[in-house]
Write a protein that holds these residues in place. Structure first.
Motif, mmCIF file in Angstrom:
data_model
loop_
_atom_site.group_PDB
_atom_site.id
_atom_site.type_symbol
_atom_site.label_atom_id
_atom_site.label_comp_id
_atom_site.label_asym_id
_atom_site.label_seq_id
_atom_site.Cartn_x
_atom_site.Cartn_y
_atom_site.Cartn_z
ATOM 1 N N ARG A 144 0.837 -1.201 0.000
ATOM 2 C CA ARG A 144 0.000 0.000 0.000
ATOM 3 C C ARG A 144 0.875 1.256 0.000
ATOM 4 O O ARG A 144 0.592 2.222 -0.723
ATOM 5 N N GLN A 145 1.949 1.252 0.795
ATOM 6 C CA GLN A 145 2.827 2.424 0.836
ATOM 7 C C GLN A 145 3.628 2.556 -0.458
ATOM 8 O O GLN A 145 3.805 3.669 -0.980
ATOM 9 N N TRP A 147 2.763 1.790 -3.367
ATOM 10 C CA TRP A 147 1.883 2.219 -4.463
ATOM 11 C C TRP A 147 1.254 3.579 -4.200
ATOM 12 O O TRP A 147 0.351 3.994 -4.905
ATOM 13 N N SER A 148 1.718 4.273 -3.183
ATOM 14 C CA SER A 148 1.200 5.597 -2.845
ATOM 15 C C SER A 148 2.253 6.647 -3.164
ATOM 16 O O SER A 148 3.318 6.347 -3.711
ATOM 17 N N GLU A 149 1.982 7.867 -2.783
ATOM 18 C CA GLU A 149 2.957 8.944 -2.978
ATOM 19 C C GLU A 149 3.982 9.006 -1.858
ATOM 20 O O GLU A 149 4.903 9.827 -1.909
ATOM 21 N N ASP A 150 3.857 8.145 -0.868
ATOM 22 C CA ASP A 150 4.783 8.116 0.263
ATOM 23 C C ASP A 150 5.985 7.252 -0.089
ATOM 24 O O ASP A 150 5.887 6.030 -0.153
ATOM 25 N N ASP A 151 7.135 7.879 -0.339
ATOM 26 C CA ASP A 151 8.363 7.156 -0.667
ATOM 27 C C ASP A 151 9.254 6.963 0.553
ATOM 28 O O ASP A 151 10.418 6.554 0.417
ATOM 29 N N ARG A 169 4.733 3.854 -10.861
ATOM 30 C CA ARG A 169 3.690 3.328 -9.987
ATOM 31 C C ARG A 169 2.673 2.562 -10.825
ATOM 32 O O ARG A 169 2.589 2.734 -12.049
ATOM 33 N N ALA A 173 -4.879 4.342 -9.348
ATOM 34 C CA ALA A 173 -4.628 5.020 -8.074
ATOM 35 C C ALA A 173 -4.799 4.032 -6.926
ATOM 36 O O ALA A 173 -5.783 3.311 -6.860
ATOM 37 N N GLY A 174 -3.821 3.988 -6.045
ATOM 38 C CA GLY A 174 -3.866 3.063 -4.930
ATOM 39 C C GLY A 174 -3.343 1.689 -5.249
ATOM 40 O O GLY A 174 -3.163 0.867 -4.353
ATOM 41 N N GLY A 175 -3.086 1.425 -6.530
ATOM 42 C CA GLY A 175 -2.515 0.145 -6.922
ATOM 43 C C GLY A 175 -3.541 -0.889 -7.308
ATOM 44 O O GLY A 175 -4.753 -0.662 -7.223
#
Length: 290
Positions: A144-145, A147-151, A169, A173-175
């Motif tokens: 989940r992380q 595939w998000s904007e949180d690197d 990615r 959105a969200g994977g």
């Protein structure tokens, strides 16, 4: 109701040099016959309960990448990825790659793994069941992380990642949607409620499935989630061509319970594309009307 194809046996294609052509033809036929999803197994040895462990078995994500280039519409995934086989950061990258190259058609089917022989045979650690479930929950959080904007970093009990960088990615959105396979009422269905977009249950009959779905609904309520957000699916060992009317009657009962997709596996010897085509002609249109 939708139909999905699960290919778990590669021997009907003939020798090893014929697997690629046979699998490609089967997938292309399913793609044009109205199947929604195609899955392979995440195993390295064939399951002993099904056939000799020495029967041919393809590495799942390599095979799905091949099938992405052979198809246009099918959702593609493994039923189900064993959490022990790949570090979750690498798994998230692999599934993201499949999603990008398939045009957004990847599915992450995942579970706690169980086949101890192949772990021992290939030198893969096989921790106790409780730890495998802990790792499964952390792996879902890593994906989940990733595939998000949180690197940023991920710090878990079993996994520590300094960077959760994933480029490109997934296209969605969200994977890709997450499907958790298994019907354990205390842990597996709880994880479905907390983390997944779909569950996959074995066709154990309407009474058993009704109870499992009630348990899933309670878990959803406990975590504050709308149960309608979780797609309910089933995998059956029934050949839909043996008695199409009986098969469709059983599926109609499942559809009334909210089950929206059924997995079937090929029967009838070596002509797997032919079997898939016949299911597409005789079963798929009627199944869609349920």
């Amino acid at each position: 109701m939708d139909i999905a194809l699960h290919v778990a046996d590669f021997t009907p294609f003939g020798g090893d040099d014929r697997i690629a052509a046979g699998l490609a033809a089967t997938a292309r036929t399913a793609d044009g016959a109205g199947f929604r999803t195609l899955t392979l197994m995440d195993h390295f040895f064939q399951m002993e309960a099904m056939a000799p462990a020495t029967d041919p078995m393809l590495e799942g994500y390599t095979a799905l990448g091949f099938l992405a280039g052979q198809t246009e519409h099918l959702q593609l995934g493994l039923l189900v990825t064993g959490v022990t086989y790949r570090h979750p950061g690498l798994l998230a990258k692999t599934v993201a790659t499949l999603d990008v190259l398939s045009g957004g058609r990847a599915l992450l089917g995942i579970g706690a793994a169980w086949y101890e022989r192949e772990h021992a045979g290939l030198g893969v650690p096989f921790p106790p069941l409780a730890e495998r479930f802990e790792r499964l929950e952390e792996a879902l959080a890593v994906c989940r992380q990733m595939w998000s904007e949180d690197d940023g970093a991920f710090e878990g009990k079993h996994y520590r990642l300094a960077e959760t960088l994933c480029r490109p990615r997934p296209l969605r959105a969200g994977g890709p949607p997450v499907l958790i396979g298994g019907s354990g009422e205390k842990k597996t269905l709880r994880l479905v409620a907390e983390h997944a977009q779909a569950c996959n249950l074995y066709d154990a009959g309407p009474d058993v499935l009704a109870r499992k779905l009630q348990v899933l609904d309670r878990h959803c309520a406990d975590v504050g989630r709308d149960p309608a957000q979780v797609e309910r699916t089933v995998i059956t060992g029934t050949d839909p061509l043996a008695d199409p009317d009986a098969f469709l009657s059983a599926m109609e009962a499942y559809a009334r319970m909210g089950i929206s997709q059924v997995w079937v596996s090929p029967y009838g010897g070596g002509d797997l594309p032919g079997w898939v085509a016949r299911v597409g002609e005789r079963v798929v249109p009627r199944l869609r009307d349920l």
